[in-house]
Every structure is written in C-alpha cells, then in structure tokens.
Design a protein around this motif. Structure first.
Motif, short mmCIF file in Angstrom:
data_model
loop_
_atom_site.label_atom_id
_atom_site.label_comp_id
_atom_site.label_asym_id
_atom_site.label_seq_id
_atom_site.Cartn_x
_atom_site.Cartn_y
_atom_site.Cartn_z
N ASP A 31 6.68 -2.15 -1.98
CA ASP A 31 6.11 -1.62 -0.73
C ASP A 31 5.07 -0.54 -1.01
OD1 ASP A 31 7.77 -3.27 0.74
OD2 ASP A 31 9.31 -1.73 1.06
N LEU A 32 5.28 0.22 -2.09
CA LEU A 32 4.38 1.32 -2.41
C LEU A 32 3.20 0.89 -3.27
CD1 LEU A 32 6.90 4.19 -3.30
CD2 LEU A 32 5.81 3.72 -1.10
N CYS A 33 3.43 -0.09 -4.16
CA CYS A 33 2.44 -0.42 -5.19
C CYS A 33 2.37 -1.93 -5.42
CB CYS A 33 2.82 0.25 -6.52
SG CYS A 33 2.93 2.03 -6.45
N GLU A 34 1.32 -2.32 -6.11
CA GLU A 34 1.20 -3.69 -6.59
C GLU A 34 1.96 -3.80 -7.91
OE1 GLU A 34 -2.95 -4.61 -6.87
OE2 GLU A 34 -3.37 -3.72 -4.90
N VAL A 35 2.91 -4.73 -7.95
CA VAL A 35 3.80 -4.85 -9.12
C VAL A 35 3.60 -6.22 -9.75
CG1 VAL A 35 6.17 -4.73 -9.95
CG2 VAL A 35 5.47 -3.32 -7.99
N ASP A 36 3.00 -6.26 -10.95
CA ASP A 36 2.82 -7.54 -11.65
C ASP A 36 4.08 -7.87 -12.44
OD1 ASP A 36 2.71 -6.33 -14.26
OD2 ASP A 36 0.61 -5.85 -13.93
N LEU A 81 1.19 2.27 -11.53
CA LEU A 81 0.89 1.08 -10.74
C LEU A 81 -0.18 1.37 -9.68
CD1 LEU A 81 4.58 0.03 -10.04
CD2 LEU A 81 3.03 -1.04 -11.69
N PRO A 82 -1.01 0.36 -9.34
CA PRO A 82 -1.99 0.54 -8.26
C PRO A 82 -1.26 0.75 -6.92
CG PRO A 82 -2.49 -1.41 -9.58
CD PRO A 82 -1.11 -0.98 -9.97
N ARG A 83 -1.56 1.82 -6.22
CA ARG A 83 -0.86 2.13 -4.97
C ARG A 83 -1.46 1.32 -3.82
NH1 ARG A 83 -1.80 8.42 -3.97
NH2 ARG A 83 -0.52 8.02 -2.14
N ARG A 84 -0.61 0.99 -2.87
CA ARG A 84 -1.08 0.31 -1.66
C ARG A 84 -1.65 1.35 -0.70
NH1 ARG A 84 0.40 -4.87 -2.05
NH2 ARG A 84 2.28 -5.43 -3.22
N ARG A 85 -2.63 0.91 0.09
CA ARG A 85 -3.33 1.84 0.98
C ARG A 85 -2.38 2.54 1.95
NH1 ARG A 85 -8.90 1.62 1.37
NH2 ARG A 85 -9.92 -0.03 0.17
N ALA A 86 -1.42 1.80 2.47
CA ALA A 86 -0.53 2.37 3.49
C ALA A 86 0.77 2.92 2.91
CB ALA A 86 -0.22 1.30 4.55
N ALA A 87 0.81 3.13 1.61
CA ALA A 87 2.03 3.63 0.98
C ALA A 87 2.46 4.95 1.62
CB ALA A 87 1.82 3.80 -0.51
N PRO A 88 3.69 5.03 2.14
CA PRO A 88 4.16 6.25 2.81
C PRO A 88 4.54 7.34 1.81
CG PRO A 88 5.90 4.62 2.82
CD PRO A 88 4.71 3.96 2.17
N VAL A 89 3.54 7.92 1.19
CA VAL A 89 3.76 8.96 0.17
C VAL A 89 2.95 10.19 0.57
CG1 VAL A 89 3.40 9.56 -2.25
CG2 VAL A 89 4.17 7.27 -1.65
N ALA A 90 3.54 11.35 0.46
CA ALA A 90 2.86 12.60 0.83
C ALA A 90 1.60 12.78 -0.02
CB ALA A 90 3.80 13.77 0.63
N PRO A 91 0.52 13.30 0.60
CA PRO A 91 -0.74 13.49 -0.14
C PRO A 91 -0.59 14.33 -1.39
CG PRO A 91 -1.10 13.76 2.22
CD PRO A 91 0.38 13.64 2.02
N SER A 92 0.31 15.30 -1.39
CA SER A 92 0.46 16.19 -2.54
C SER A 92 1.18 15.54 -3.72
CB SER A 92 1.21 17.47 -2.13
OG SER A 92 0.40 18.28 -1.33
N VAL A 93 1.70 14.33 -3.55
CA VAL A 93 2.40 13.67 -4.65
C VAL A 93 1.42 13.26 -5.74
CG1 VAL A 93 3.71 11.62 -5.30
CG2 VAL A 93 4.37 12.91 -3.26
N ALA A 94 0.32 12.61 -5.36
CA ALA A 94 -0.68 12.15 -6.34
C ALA A 94 -2.05 12.28 -5.71
CB ALA A 94 -0.39 10.72 -6.76
N PRO A 95 -2.54 13.52 -5.55
CA PRO A 95 -3.79 13.74 -4.81
C PRO A 95 -4.99 13.04 -5.44
CG PRO A 95 -3.07 15.74 -5.95
CD PRO A 95 -1.95 14.77 -6.04
N GLY A 96 -5.69 12.25 -4.60
CA GLY A 96 -6.91 11.60 -5.03
C GLY A 96 -6.73 10.54 -6.09
N ASN A 97 -5.55 9.98 -6.23
CA ASN A 97 -5.28 9.03 -7.30
C ASN A 97 -4.96 7.66 -6.72
OD1 ASN A 97 -4.21 7.77 -9.75
ND2 ASN A 97 -4.08 9.85 -10.54
N ARG A 98 -5.60 6.64 -7.28
CA ARG A 98 -5.35 5.27 -6.82
C ARG A 98 -4.08 4.69 -7.43
NH1 ARG A 98 -11.38 3.79 -7.44
NH2 ARG A 98 -10.78 2.90 -9.45
N MET A 99 -3.47 5.42 -8.35
CA MET A 99 -2.25 4.95 -9.02
C MET A 99 -1.07 5.83 -8.62
SD MET A 99 -3.62 2.54 -10.96
CE MET A 99 -2.52 2.16 -12.33
N LEU A 100 0.12 5.24 -8.70
CA LEU A 100 1.36 6.01 -8.56
C LEU A 100 2.23 5.75 -9.79
CD1 LEU A 100 2.43 5.44 -4.83
CD2 LEU A 100 1.51 7.53 -5.83
N GLY A 101 2.90 6.79 -10.27
CA GLY A 101 3.88 6.63 -11.33
C GLY A 101 5.24 6.39 -10.70
#
Length: 751
Positions: free
Chosen positions: A255-260, A277-297
C-alpha cells in the motif's frame, strides 16, 4: 559400516545436532553428534544403505538456518554402537566454527504467539532452533546456553523437557524460554501484556517510545502522525535524513510502496533488512518521515515483540535507531535511560541482555538482485566466502565513515556489523570491542593489519598502534583500490578490471583528495589510469558541509561570474570563497565525484548546506527526471592518466539554467552526462589495456539512476560490468577490500 564426518559452516545454534539426531534415528543408525570449536562432528553406524541415505540427506535436508560450507567423510571400522547420542561440547581447541546471524521469527513460532491455547501465547520472546536471537546474545563458542546472555535464565520444567526431547522443535535451542522462566517485558511499572497495552496507547497519543530490540534500542512513533514524527526528528537532532517504517505485513508494504519480487523476498526472508522502495504518491506517511524523498525504507517485524506491537497498534510505525545523531545505537539499559531521556517519553524494555549492539541492515534491489547498503543485523557475523585463501590471519580496520572492520582466515572474511562514523568515543569503543569479540569468536589473532592511507583516520591510528607491538605487519591500502578490491571479492573474482571508484573523499597516493577515479586494478595492486580533473575545495571540510562552495570553485574554474541564483544567495561570502579557490589557500585539490554532484546540487537550488553525508547528491538524484535521455558532454583528455572535465558538465548545467530549462531535466542530463563520460573513458582505456571488465564501486554508485545509466551504456559497448551485492558499495565495504588486498600483497606464512 561406520562413517565419521566433519561439517563446517553455520551449523551451531541452528538446530543442526537435533536434525542429525532425528535423521539418524529415522534411518535406524547408531553413533553420535556434537559441537566443537570447528563446527559439528558426527559418526553414524549401520547398514550401508542407511548410511548412504544419511550422508545424502545431511546437506539436502539441513535446517533452514544452516549454511554448510564443507562436509568431510572418513571411513572407519564399526564399533558395534547400539544408540545415537548427542555429546556435550568439549572445552578448548581452536575456534573455527561459524556463528549464525539473528533470524526473524519463524512461522511455527508465530502460530504459537497467536494461539490462545498455547503456553507461549503473546509471549514476546518465543523462539526455536529455526529463529530468534543468535549473534547479539553470543558471548563465546561453542554455541551453548552458558555462553549466551540467556545463561541467567534457568529453564523451567516444561522448557527443559522440550530442550531435551529430540523430537521437539526446541531440542537444544539455546535461547528457549517461556513466560515462566524467560525474559519479561516492562514499561514503567507495567509488565507483560499490560506493558504492551500501555505502549500501544502511547503511540496512539503521539508519544515517542524507546523499544528494546535484538541488537539495541529503537525509537518509535506513529508513522502517519506528523506531530509525532516532527517531534522525534527535533529531539533526535536529525534534520532531514529519512526514517525507516515498520509495517505489519507485506500487504501494507504494498500500500505504501512498489514492491518487486526481489524486494518481497528481502522483506519476508529470515534476515529482514530495511528495504528501500519507491513510495506511492498517496502513501499515508507523515511528511517528516522522509522529507522530499521518492523512496521509503520499509521493514517487516522480525521479533515476536514487533509482531505484537504492530498487530495491536494496527498501523505502520517509524522505527529508527535509538541514538543522538552521529552516535552509535544504544544497547545497554543504563545507557538507554541516560542518553535517551531527552528523546523518549517512555521505555518498552526487557531483561534479556544484548551482548553486541547491531543496527538494522539496509538493502535495495537492482536488476533482479539485492544490493546491501548497510550489512548488519541478519547478515553479520556470517562470513563472506572469498575466492582465495587468506594464508595469514588478517584484520582490516576499514574507513572513517560507515565503518566496518573485517577479520579473515581461510576462505572466510568475517565482515563486522555496521559500526558507524569513527568520530566520537562511543563509536570508537564499539569498534575496538567488536574487534576483540570477533577475535575471540573466530579465534583469529591478526598477523597482518590493513588500514587506510589517511593518517588522521582513527581506524588508521588504531592499526598503527597495534603494529607497534611488532607482532602484526601493517599494510596501507589506498581507499579507492580497497573499493574496487571489495567489488572483486563480492563477485569472487581477482581481476584485472577497469575499476571506477566514485565517492566523496579518499586519500590519494599523491596526498590529494581523490574520489573520481579510474583504476587498472586487481587484488594485488592498481595503477591510476584516469580521474576527474582536480578542482579546489574552498575551506576544506567546510566545502563538504556547504556544497555552494563547490559551485563557487567550479564556476571560478570556468571563469563564470554571471548572475545565478546560487551567487545571489551567497553574495556576501562569494568573492572570498572564489578568491580562496583561486589562491589555493585552505583549498585542497580534489578529484571527487561527490563534490561535483554537490556543486550541481547547489547550482540547481537543491541544497546549499547538508545535514548528513551525501545529502546533496541524494536529493539531486531525487530531483532528476528518469525519463530524460541524453547527457551533457565532458571533455576527456588524451593524457596518461586521462582526465575528465567536470567543469564542462557544470558549464552545460549553467547554460541550460540560463536558457530556462526545467531543473528536473537539467539534473537528469547531468546524471546522463556523468554516465556517458564513464563509458567514454572506459572505452579509451580498453583500447590501451585490453581489459574489458569494469568494476563499479564507491558511495556515488548508491545513486540508482547513475548506476543504471552507467551499466546500460557500458554493457551497450560490450563491457562486462561488476557491481556490489553481498557487501555495500559505500565505505561499509572498504574493510573487505583492505583485507583481500593485504592478503595478496604480503609474503607467505611466517615460520
């Protein structure tokens, strides 16, 4: 007939002896099995058919956590044995056994955790021979309970029965325990399930929770809560660097990211690293978690406590190492209370001691395989098996940043867990204690100590101090040669290759700062056959923290003093910095690719100052449009060594900015231009050397866009390209490179 066998590899603490016992009993064989300092020894006696079937099954049906390197079988006369026994571990001997990494909770234990009728229902420390703590609790070998941090927990009657029953999944499982005899969970005055309920409530209220894990403490907040994430970032003094997120299961990760498929295997496997992982546009994650980053850990739960916490909270949480910025992860309870008191609102802890602090590993996927960015929990201390024997015991002390050390003997390179940046006492203590612990575990007494050439690195000073004893031979290894050697060892090759080592900083043999290097290299030596044209670093290390200074240096090198935003932003300091670069006073020369990326990031308004290493380059990659093809040209000289004009790339960036080109297009063309320059240099060097294999290493190649473009272009010209997989391309892999170089440049075993 009777056969004796010696089994070497990761075969202790993984249920190998009970597996052998059960297998022998099933086939009607007599004999014995035991642990010793070399691994597992065994003997089987019975019918020839039964013995043959036993030996065939020994590797094919081994327990899931076992890694078998070698099985040696010897024919011996029958003794008339009538039963099969598990023998106690003998004392003494040279330790040649391997220690398993910590492993994520297995499916059988998870079923017990969720079963109201099971005596371990909701017990946060459930484990068995197929999962649970290993490296982080081991104090010595052979791996038995008295040599772990579980020694203080006496087995209750039920656990003792399981431990002694060959048919039980917990037969000789050293960390075995239950609510009656094992560790207990606490939060303030609450214990057990009450402590979990309080923890879940606090997370829901937006509080910062310190959670004791396998290898240390983490800090946790609700990942969807911006006030909570912002509070954690402020208290931790971590201004921009992304936080990792733990999710309950694979579905939520999707739901949060693209998972290969490769990422799915990483997320759900026994090692459980953080996966980028590449994050999805609508991922419900607070902005301060990964500011300005297209990826999520993202990572999945890997302990029973994590599973309970995520199940009860029913939403993703931030789970980041518990430390103040630049300090190592906290793992001792008293230190946690002291160091985290100003960060955490509450402590969810327990009374099982952690022997070795171990951070989470970090991985990503690239072209169908995993690439480790940080090799730690779940991987260490399992060795990297290399292509050639270490004829003498080697200690390699690694780099200053992202430090790991490496102890090596035989074909095994024991790359340490992530230590961190050797810039303070706590990290240095972790480094020295880790070396001593690995030496004891694997019975390695170094005869050679390898180190970086930089005289001021703490790892170098440690190595040279050790060498003063006269019993250890020091070997200096140039930083970028170590990078390329690590890539060779990672791929079980010996070279020669054309090594492209791009990073931020490395001490060169000419006493300047290297970082954009083309080396003709093998495991024994190298020749610098190309590099980026050197430019000045105005202010020295200040230019690393303030990328706009590198923009000033590059613009000065092209005699460009025109009206640009970066000039206006720093109008007051600009003339002095340009003058500093021109004069060379407090402005050392560098060929660093990292500093070139910094300059372009500042020109594009991405980042003028940084809060963590590589930030400007990371954000420049995030800005670039991957759909853009075609890059800026860079001049390549005909000299020896060849040089690449970074100033040409900068000039093209400036020209496009003045022409009003979109910054995401400019960033992409710059990346493509660097990749095309690498291809151009390698093509020229292949003509001169006949070498058609390229090894890519160094922290700059953590940039997936650059790596992808470079591999495409090189393979398109017929090159064979080696990249990293088992060890990091950044400085976390340098110690492995140092070890294999030292082993290949020193003499035979001393008599």
């Amino acid at each position: 007939m009777r056969r004796e066998a010696r089994v070497e590899g990761v075969v202790q603490g993984v249920g190998f002896r009970p597996f052998v016992h059960t297998l022998a009993r099933r086939l009607g064989l007599a004999g014995h099995v035991g642990n010793d300092a070399d691994g597992v020894f065994l003997a089987v006696e019975g019918s020839s058919e039964g013995v043959a079937r036993f030996l065939d099954a020994l590797k094919a049906e081994a327990p899931p956590l076992a890694v078998i390197d070698r099985i040696e079988v010897t024919e011996v006369p029958p003794l008339g044995a009538a039963r099969f026994d598990i023998l106690p571990s003998p004392p003494g001997g040279v330790a040649n056994t391997l220690v398993s990494a910590d492993s994520a909770t297995c499916a059988d234990c998870l079923r017990e955790l969720a079963d109201p009728g099971d005596r371990r229902y909701r017990y946060p420390f459930v484990n068995c021979t197929n999962c649970g703590p290993r490296f982080t609790i081991v104090r010595g070998v052979p791996y038995d309970r008295p040599r772990t941090t579980m020694a203080g927990f006496a087995l209750c009657r039920d656990c003792a029965r399981e431990y002694a029953d060959p048919a039980d999944r917990r037969f000789h499982a050293q960390p075995v325990c239950c609510p009656a005899c094992g560790p207990r969970l606490r939060l303030g005055t609450a214990e057990g399930d009450d402590a979990l309920r309080v923890a879940v409530r606090l997370l829901g209220e937006g509080r910062v929770l310190a959670v004791k894990g396998l290898g240390g403490y983490h800090l946790a907040v609700a990942a969807a809560s911006e006030p909570a994430a912002a509070a954690l970032r402020s208290r931790k003094h971590r201004e921009d660097k992304p936080f990792a997120i733990m999710v309950p299961d694979l579905a939520v990760a999707g739901d949060l990211c693209e998972v290969d498929p490769v990422a799915e295997r990483l997320l759900t496997g026994r090692r459980r690293p953080i996966v980028l992982l590449p994050r999805r546009r609508a991922a419900p994650v607070a902005p301060s978690v990964a500011p300005g980053n297209r990826m999520l850990g993202v990572l999945l739960p890997y302990t029973p406590l994590h599973h309970l916490l995520l199940t009860d909270f029913a939403a993703p949480i931030v789970l980041t190492s518990a430390n103040v910025s630049d300090e190592p992860i906290v793992f001792r309870d008293d230190e946690a209370r002291d160091r985290l008191s100003g960060i955490a609102d509450a402590f969810l802890t327990h009374d099982r001691p952690i022997h070795v602090r171990t951070d989470d590993s970090v991985a990503r996927t690239f072209r169908g395989r995993a690439q480790l960015q940080r090799r730690s929990r779940g991987y260490a201390p399992e060795p990297v098996v290399v292509g050639q024997d270490f004829r003498r015991h080697v200690l390699a002390c690694g780099a200053e940043l992202k430090n790991t050390f490496c102890l090596a003997k035989g074909r095994h390179a024991f790359l340490s867990h992530h230590i961190g940046d050797l810039e303070n006492y706590e990290t240095l203590r972790s480094f020295t204690e880790g070396i001593e612990h690995f030496g004891r575990l694997f019975d390695i007494a170094p005869e050679i100590v390898a180190h970086d050439l930089h005289p001021e690195y703490l790892s170098t000073k440690y190595a040279l101090d050790l060498a003063e004893s006269g019993t250890v031979e020091p070997v200096g290894v140039q930083h970028h040669h170590a990078h390329i050697a690590a890539c060779l060892a990672d791929n079980a090759e010996s070279g020669p290759v054309l090594g492209v080592a791009f990073d931020g900083t490395g001490y060169g043999t000419d006493h300047t700062i290297w970082g954009g290097e083309f080396l003709l290299a093998d495991l024994a030596g190298f020749r610098r056959v190309g590099h980026l044209e050197p430019v000045r670093m105005p202010g020295g290390t200040a230019a690393v923290r303030q990328p706009w200074r590198m923009a000033a240096a590059y613009l000065g090198a092209t005699d460009d003093t025109g009206d640009l935003d970066v000039v206006r932003r720093h109008a007051r300091e600009w003339p002095a910095v340009v003058s500093m670069a021109a004069s060379g006073v407090n402005a050392p020369l560098t060929s660093s690719a990292g500093r070139l990326f910094d300059a372009v990031a500042a020109l594009l308004g991405v980042r003028d100052t940084t809060n963590y290493e590589g930030q400007a380059a990371i954000e420049l990659e995030q800005l670039a449009d991957p759909a853009v093809r075609g890059g800026y040209p860079a001049g390549i000289s005909a000299a020896d060594p060849v040089t690449v004009s970074g100033a040409d790339l900068v000039k093209s960036v400036v020209d496009d900015l003045r022409a009003g080109r979109a910054v995401d297009v400019v960033a992409a063309r710059f990346h493509n231009g660097v990749a095309e320059a690498i291809r151009g240099v390698c093509a020229r060097l292949r003509e001169a050397t006949g070498v058609g294999t390229v090894a890519l290493s160094g922290g700059v190649f953590q940039n997936v866009l650059l790596l992808d473009r470079t591999v495409d272009l090189l393979e398109g010209r017929g090159f064979r390209v080696l990249t990293h997989s088992r060890v990091p391309t950044n400085d976390g892999g340098v110690s492995l490179g140092q070890a294999v170089v030292a082993a290949n440049t020193t003499g035979p075993v001393r008599q």
